[in-house]
Design a protein around this motif. Structure first.
Motif, PDB file in Angstrom:
ATOM      1  N   LEU A  81       0.894  -1.062   0.171  1.00  0.00           N
ATOM      2  CA  LEU A  81      -0.178   0.041  -0.036  1.00  0.00           C
ATOM      3  C   LEU A  81       0.802   1.239  -0.111  1.00  0.00           C
ATOM      4  O   LEU A  81       1.930   1.249   0.855  1.00  0.00           O
ATOM      5  CB  LEU A  81      -0.970   0.085   1.599  1.00  0.00           C
ATOM      6  N   THR A  82       0.369   2.264  -0.899  1.00  0.00           N
ATOM      7  CA  THR A  82       1.216   3.456  -0.886  1.00  0.00           C
ATOM      8  C   THR A  82       0.236   4.370  -0.750  1.00  0.00           C
ATOM      9  O   THR A  82      -0.724   4.765  -1.387  1.00  0.00           O
ATOM     10  CB  THR A  82       2.166   3.368  -2.020  1.00  0.00           C
ATOM     11  N   MET A  83       0.588   5.442   0.187  1.00  0.00           N
ATOM     12  CA  MET A  83      -0.234   6.781   0.401  1.00  0.00           C
ATOM     13  C   MET A  83       0.510   8.010  -0.476  1.00  0.00           C
ATOM     14  O   MET A  83       1.701   7.988   0.055  1.00  0.00           O
ATOM     15  CB  MET A  83      -0.552   7.240   1.651  1.00  0.00           C
ATOM     16  N   ILE A  84      -0.174   8.439  -1.278  1.00  0.00           N
ATOM     17  CA  ILE A  84       0.510   9.552  -1.966  1.00  0.00           C
ATOM     18  C   ILE A  84      -0.219  10.811  -1.754  1.00  0.00           C
ATOM     19  O   ILE A  84      -1.457  11.041  -1.950  1.00  0.00           O
ATOM     20  CB  ILE A  84       0.359   9.373  -3.558  1.00  0.00           C
ATOM     21  N   GLY A  85       0.642  11.802  -1.402  1.00  0.00           N
ATOM     22  CA  GLY A  85      -0.083  13.137  -0.762  1.00  0.00           C
ATOM     23  C   GLY A  85       0.769  14.169  -1.353  1.00  0.00           C
ATOM     24  O   GLY A  85       2.075  14.442  -1.381  1.00  0.00           O
ATOM     25  N   GLY A  86      -0.129  15.410  -1.748  1.00  0.00           N
ATOM     26  CA  GLY A  86       0.700  16.718  -2.181  1.00  0.00           C
ATOM     27  C   GLY A  86       1.369  16.620  -3.538  1.00  0.00           C
ATOM     28  O   GLY A  86       1.882  17.636  -3.909  1.00  0.00           O
ATOM     29  N   SER A 128       2.749   2.872 -10.563  1.00  0.00           N
ATOM     30  CA  SER A 128       2.902   1.603 -11.595  1.00  0.00           C
ATOM     31  C   SER A 128       2.142   0.281 -11.115  1.00  0.00           C
ATOM     32  O   SER A 128       2.755  -0.109 -10.036  1.00  0.00           O
ATOM     33  CB  SER A 128       4.148   1.294 -12.110  1.00  0.00           C
ATOM     34  N   PRO A 129       1.131  -0.293 -11.753  1.00  0.00           N
ATOM     35  CA  PRO A 129       0.687  -1.576 -11.173  1.00  0.00           C
ATOM     36  C   PRO A 129       1.373  -2.776 -10.748  1.00  0.00           C
ATOM     37  O   PRO A 129       1.267  -3.667 -10.239  1.00  0.00           O
ATOM     38  CB  PRO A 129      -0.585  -2.150 -12.369  1.00  0.00           C
ATOM     39  N   PHE A 130       2.572  -2.779 -11.464  1.00  0.00           N
ATOM     40  CA  PHE A 130       3.385  -3.829 -11.410  1.00  0.00           C
ATOM     41  C   PHE A 130       4.766  -3.653 -10.838  1.00  0.00           C
ATOM     42  O   PHE A 130       5.674  -4.453 -10.461  1.00  0.00           O
ATOM     43  CB  PHE A 130       3.824  -4.599 -12.795  1.00  0.00           C
ATOM     44  N   SER A 131       5.169  -2.346 -10.372  1.00  0.00           N
ATOM     45  CA  SER A 131       6.146  -1.954  -9.603  1.00  0.00           C
ATOM     46  C   SER A 131       6.151  -2.274  -8.217  1.00  0.00           C
ATOM     47  O   SER A 131       5.174  -2.561  -7.449  1.00  0.00           O
ATOM     48  CB  SER A 131       6.514  -0.510  -9.773  1.00  0.00           C
ATOM     49  N   ILE A 132       7.288  -2.503  -7.423  1.00  0.00           N
ATOM     50  CA  ILE A 132       7.489  -2.326  -6.160  1.00  0.00           C
ATOM     51  C   ILE A 132       7.591  -0.935  -5.713  1.00  0.00           C
ATOM     52  O   ILE A 132       8.814  -0.340  -5.599  1.00  0.00           O
ATOM     53  CB  ILE A 132       8.563  -3.177  -5.631  1.00  0.00           C
ATOM     54  N   TRP A 133       6.739  -0.478  -5.037  1.00  0.00           N
ATOM     55  CA  TRP A 133       6.797   1.090  -4.978  1.00  0.00           C
ATOM     56  C   TRP A 133       7.739   1.641  -3.645  1.00  0.00           C
ATOM     57  O   TRP A 133       8.285   2.593  -3.958  1.00  0.00           O
ATOM     58  CB  TRP A 133       5.223   1.529  -4.417  1.00  0.00           C
ATOM     59  N   HIS A 134       7.827   0.700  -2.670  1.00  0.00           N
ATOM     60  CA  HIS A 134       8.792   0.866  -1.608  1.00  0.00           C
ATOM     61  C   HIS A 134      10.427   1.440  -2.167  1.00  0.00           C
ATOM     62  O   HIS A 134      10.705   2.283  -1.902  1.00  0.00           O
ATOM     63  CB  HIS A 134       8.864  -0.228  -0.651  1.00  0.00           C
ATOM     64  N   ASN A 135      10.570   0.745  -3.309  1.00  0.00           N
ATOM     65  CA  ASN A 135      12.107   0.599  -3.861  1.00  0.00           C
ATOM     66  C   ASN A 135      12.084   2.039  -4.687  1.00  0.00           C
ATOM     67  O   ASN A 135      13.314   2.306  -5.047  1.00  0.00           O
ATOM     68  CB  ASN A 135      12.254  -0.391  -4.825  1.00  0.00           C
ATOM     69  N   ASN A 136      11.051   2.624  -4.668  1.00  0.00           N
ATOM     70  CA  ASN A 136      11.172   3.997  -5.611  1.00  0.00           C
ATOM     71  C   ASN A 136      11.669   5.068  -4.715  1.00  0.00           C
ATOM     72  O   ASN A 136      12.295   6.198  -5.250  1.00  0.00           O
ATOM     73  CB  ASN A 136       9.782   4.458  -6.161  1.00  0.00           C
ATOM     74  N   TYR A 144       6.588  12.509  -0.720  1.00  0.00           N
ATOM     75  CA  TYR A 144       4.939  12.619  -1.070  1.00  0.00           C
ATOM     76  C   TYR A 144       4.645  11.142  -1.095  1.00  0.00           C
ATOM     77  O   TYR A 144       3.377  10.889  -1.415  1.00  0.00           O
ATOM     78  CB  TYR A 144       5.062  13.095  -2.618  1.00  0.00           C
ATOM     79  N   THR A 145       5.234  10.180  -0.664  1.00  0.00           N
ATOM     80  CA  THR A 145       4.568   8.816  -0.375  1.00  0.00           C
ATOM     81  C   THR A 145       4.825   8.144   0.933  1.00  0.00           C
ATOM     82  O   THR A 145       5.971   8.565   1.586  1.00  0.00           O
ATOM     83  CB  THR A 145       5.245   7.662  -1.333  1.00  0.00           C
TER      84      THR A 145
END
Length: 482
Positions: free
Chosen positions: A267-272, A281-289, A294-295
């Motif tokens: 889960l990623t909360m995106i704000g601002g 991206s539906p297939f990325s590992i968001w934490h690694n970004n 802002y997340t």
């Protein structure tokens, strides 16, 4: 259908009231909550419980129907809310989620379908949020005081769904939940609704993606923090001040066998900042970004296992932050988990489910430095009596927020036109909340509560009782559909 068991607590910490919403079941295209009947049938079929809701129900209808459900409460409960223009109100668990779990006085239900496409909308006529708590614990809007007094925030349920052979997609407004537990810790169904797009595949490996828009309204103090504070390790362009907040979530469920499901998600909360494919991206590992500023990301793991007919074991774990040996503690370790068992029972036409579950959320889970990155679902209630815009924050995860422990024993019985649901609970709630200045450990009082609740229905009549310390509340209602 049975309400979510993710109920709440009052400031003096009596807990839980689950109101039986309906005595007449109205089918709809989506299943959004785990009723005792749903759980019983899965256990008796030796099938693992699903890792994500909503799922298509297979029900399709065309036309219009109506539901009338007057409901009244009596007892020594005093509801907590605040009125004013964009005022942050008390957390809903301090009111047992009582308003959210009370049926509207009257509902118009519209539904239709064209092939694999279906739509469903409920238009309620209900008492408004503030008047309910301040003046009258019932669902009757005070038209005799102000003709514009009814709740004007509807609809709470309105969506379209495509149910295909290999996948389904939902767009609109409904509940979402993750995991098979009574008290989810990743995404729970205590919110009245999420505004979302959901895509999910069907098969032994199930992929699910949610994109949820959350109300970005902030109080003056919150906006000051959002627009000036630069978090630790944030990128050089912080702070981010676009007035937008988005929850993105995706998961994989592995149906290893019919009786065993393992799920892993993020889960990623995106704000601002408006979301882009770098963040969602539906297939990325968001934490690694590492989109600091802002997340805010969390990982989740859950399972449901039915080792033998009628018996189920489930658990869920979310990891918000983990402090490694080479890291400082500016962002402390934060996690939440639950574990539980269920047993299906039957004698003649009477069926039931016995369950035991323990859940824990640490002090800092769901919280962070910036208001837009906290894991809350913000809803603004517009009311004309009293004139106000009331901000209410619903936990995205555990119903009691951070710094809480819960042990719950439930026993549900049902047969045709009759149901009885009983809970015995033990809650320990510490002083840390989503409003605590992160990462401060509050030194306030820890509340400990034992209690019990009972709710049920007989034919068209529904009832509820709550016992917790010196607190007592009874509810009685009747429902007809046509």
């Amino acid at each position: 259908m049975k309400l979510s068991r993710s109920a709440g607590e009052k400031m003096r910490w009596p807990v839980f009231l689950f109101v039986m919403l309906s005595c007449v079941l109205f089918s709809e295209p989506l299943v959004t909550q785990m009723s005792p009947q749903f759980v019983y049938e899965s256990l008796e079929s030796k099938e693992a419980l699903p890792g994500v809701l909503p799922v298509p129900s297979g029900e399709k209808g065309n036309g219009i129907s109506f539901r009338v459900s007057p409901f009244f409460y009596s007892g020594n409960f005093e509801g907590k809310t605040k009125t004013g223009w964009f005022v942050l109100s008390d957390p809903p668990w301090e009111n047992f989620y009582l308003y959210e779990n009370t049926p509207p006085l009257f509902s118009v239900i519209l539904e239709g379908n064209v092939g694999d496409l279906s739509f469903y909308t409920e238009i309620p006529f209900n008492n408004n949020y503030n008047y309910f708590y301040k003046e009258s614990l019932n669902n009757i809007p005070p038209l005799w005081k102000e003709i514009a007094s009814p709740d004007s925030n509807f609809p709470y349920t309105a969506y379209g769904v495509y149910d295909g052979d290999s996948f389904y997609a939902v767009i609109g407004r409904s509940k979402i939940r993750w995991g098979s537990s009574e008290f989810p810790v990743a995404i729970s169904d205590v919110s009245p609704y999420f505004n979302h797009f959901t895509f999910s595949t069907k098969g032994k490996i199930q992929y699910t993606f949610h994109l949820v828009s959350i109300n970005p309204v902030l109080t003056e103090d919150e906006w000051e923090k959002q627009s000036t504070f630069v978090p630790v390790n944030a990128d050089p362009l912080s702070p981010y001040t676009e007035k937008v907040k988005t929850l993105a979530a995706h998961r994989l469920d592995f149906h290893i066998r019919e009786n065993l499901r393992l799920g892993v998600g993020e889960l990623t909360m995106i704000g601002g900042k408006y979301p882009d494919l770098f963040a969602v991206s539906p297939f990325s590992i968001w934490h690694n970004n590492y989109n600091e500023g802002y997340t805010n990301s969390m990982a989740s793991f859950d399972f449901s296992w039915v080792p033998k007919k009628g018996f189920e074991v489930h658990g869920e774990f979310v990891l918000d932050d983990l402090v490694g040996t080479t890291e400082d503690e500016s962002k402390p370790t934060a996690y939440a988990f639950n574990v539980g068992v269920r047993r299906a029972l039957s004698t003649g036409s009477l069926k039931g489910v016995l369950g035991v579950e323990y859940a824990l959320a640490t002090k800092f889970v769901y919280n962070t430095f910036l208001p837009y990155l906290k894991f809350n679902n913000r809803i603004v209630y517009l009311t004309n009596l009293p004139s106000s815009r009331t901000i209410v924050d619903y936990p995205v995860g555990f119903a009691f927020g951070p710094d809480a422990k819960l042990l719950n024993v439930s026993f549900d019985l049902f047969k045709e036109n009759v149901s009885l649901e009983t809970d015995f609970f033990y809650l320990v709630k510490g002083p840390n909340t989503l409003y605590t200045e992160y990462p401060t450990a509050e030194e306030g009082e820890t509340k400990t509560i034992f209690g019990a609740s009972l709710r049920g229905k007989i034919g068209h009549v529904s009832f509820s009782l709550l016992f917790s310390g010196s607190e007592f509340l009874a509810g009685l209602g009747i429902e007809f559909g046509f």
